[in-house]
Enzyme design. Sequence first.
Site, PDB file in Angstrom:
ATOM      1  N   ALA A  71     -85.630  -7.057  44.606  1.00  0.00           N
ATOM      2  CA  ALA A  71     -85.789  -6.341  45.871  1.00  0.00           C
ATOM      3  C   ALA A  71     -85.023  -7.074  46.964  1.00  0.00           C
ATOM      4  O   ALA A  71     -84.860  -8.295  46.917  1.00  0.00           O
ATOM      5  CB  ALA A  71     -87.263  -6.222  46.251  1.00  0.00           C
ATOM      6  N   ASP A  72     -84.565  -6.308  47.941  1.00  0.00           N
ATOM      7  CA  ASP A  72     -83.884  -6.906  49.091  1.00  0.00           C
ATOM      8  C   ASP A  72     -84.169  -6.043  50.309  1.00  0.00           C
ATOM      9  O   ASP A  72     -84.172  -4.810  50.215  1.00  0.00           O
ATOM     10  CB  ASP A  72     -82.374  -7.003  48.851  1.00  0.00           C
ATOM     11  CG  ASP A  72     -81.682  -7.816  49.939  1.00  0.00           C
ATOM     12  OD1 ASP A  72     -82.042  -8.995  50.104  1.00  0.00           O
ATOM     13  OD2 ASP A  72     -80.798  -7.271  50.629  1.00  0.00           O
ATOM     14  N   THR A  73     -84.422  -6.691  51.443  1.00  0.00           N
ATOM     15  CA  THR A  73     -84.785  -5.992  52.667  1.00  0.00           C
ATOM     16  C   THR A  73     -83.894  -6.453  53.814  1.00  0.00           C
ATOM     17  O   THR A  73     -83.613  -7.642  53.933  1.00  0.00           O
ATOM     18  CB  THR A  73     -86.265  -6.264  53.035  1.00  0.00           C
ATOM     19  OG1 THR A  73     -87.099  -5.836  51.957  1.00  0.00           O
ATOM     20  CG2 THR A  73     -86.665  -5.526  54.303  1.00  0.00           C
TER      21      THR A  73
END
Length: 198
Positions: A71-73
Amino acid sequence: MNDGARLILASASPRRHELLAQIYPVFEVMPAEVEEQEDPTTAPRVMVAHNAAIKAAWVAERQPDAFVLGADTTVFIGNRVLNKPANAAEARAMLRELSGRTHTVFTGLVLTCAASGLTLSDYVTSEVTFKPLSEALIEAYLAKVHTLDKAGGYSIQEHGEMIVAARRGSLSNIIGLPLDETKQLLESAGLPCVSGSN
């Protein structure tokens, strides 16, 4: 249903760890040792999808029989992205830029298993509107919250009432792992989740 399946979270983020545990209590953590793309001119959807994919791929290469979640935000405002601030001065500058404005939080998700050839992906957006922030309020907020490991230089779940006027969309996405969409990916791969959402 994948009996005995292992799930690995390819992230060192304690917030993602806490969120994932709400819907899938038993998993391993292996932070991916990759260089994330952080070009502020890159389209945010492209950036988070790329970073989530390389994190998942790095771990999956080393643990081919496991399911790996990457995941990456990032935060997007004014046609550019705001990643994690390098220092306190940069965190202050980010908060000044976000002051009184609405920004978008993007998270990219990738679930992969090298042995089966499975790869599923999704991305989620939420909007956050900041209150107008005085210099005194910025300093008071930074005195309470460690922001250097957080995209945009803030944390909505830590004293967010000081700086946030409103939000639209998934709160868990703003924190770093959108639970509804993560649950959909896991269950699509045969990994049953417990209740927990948004």
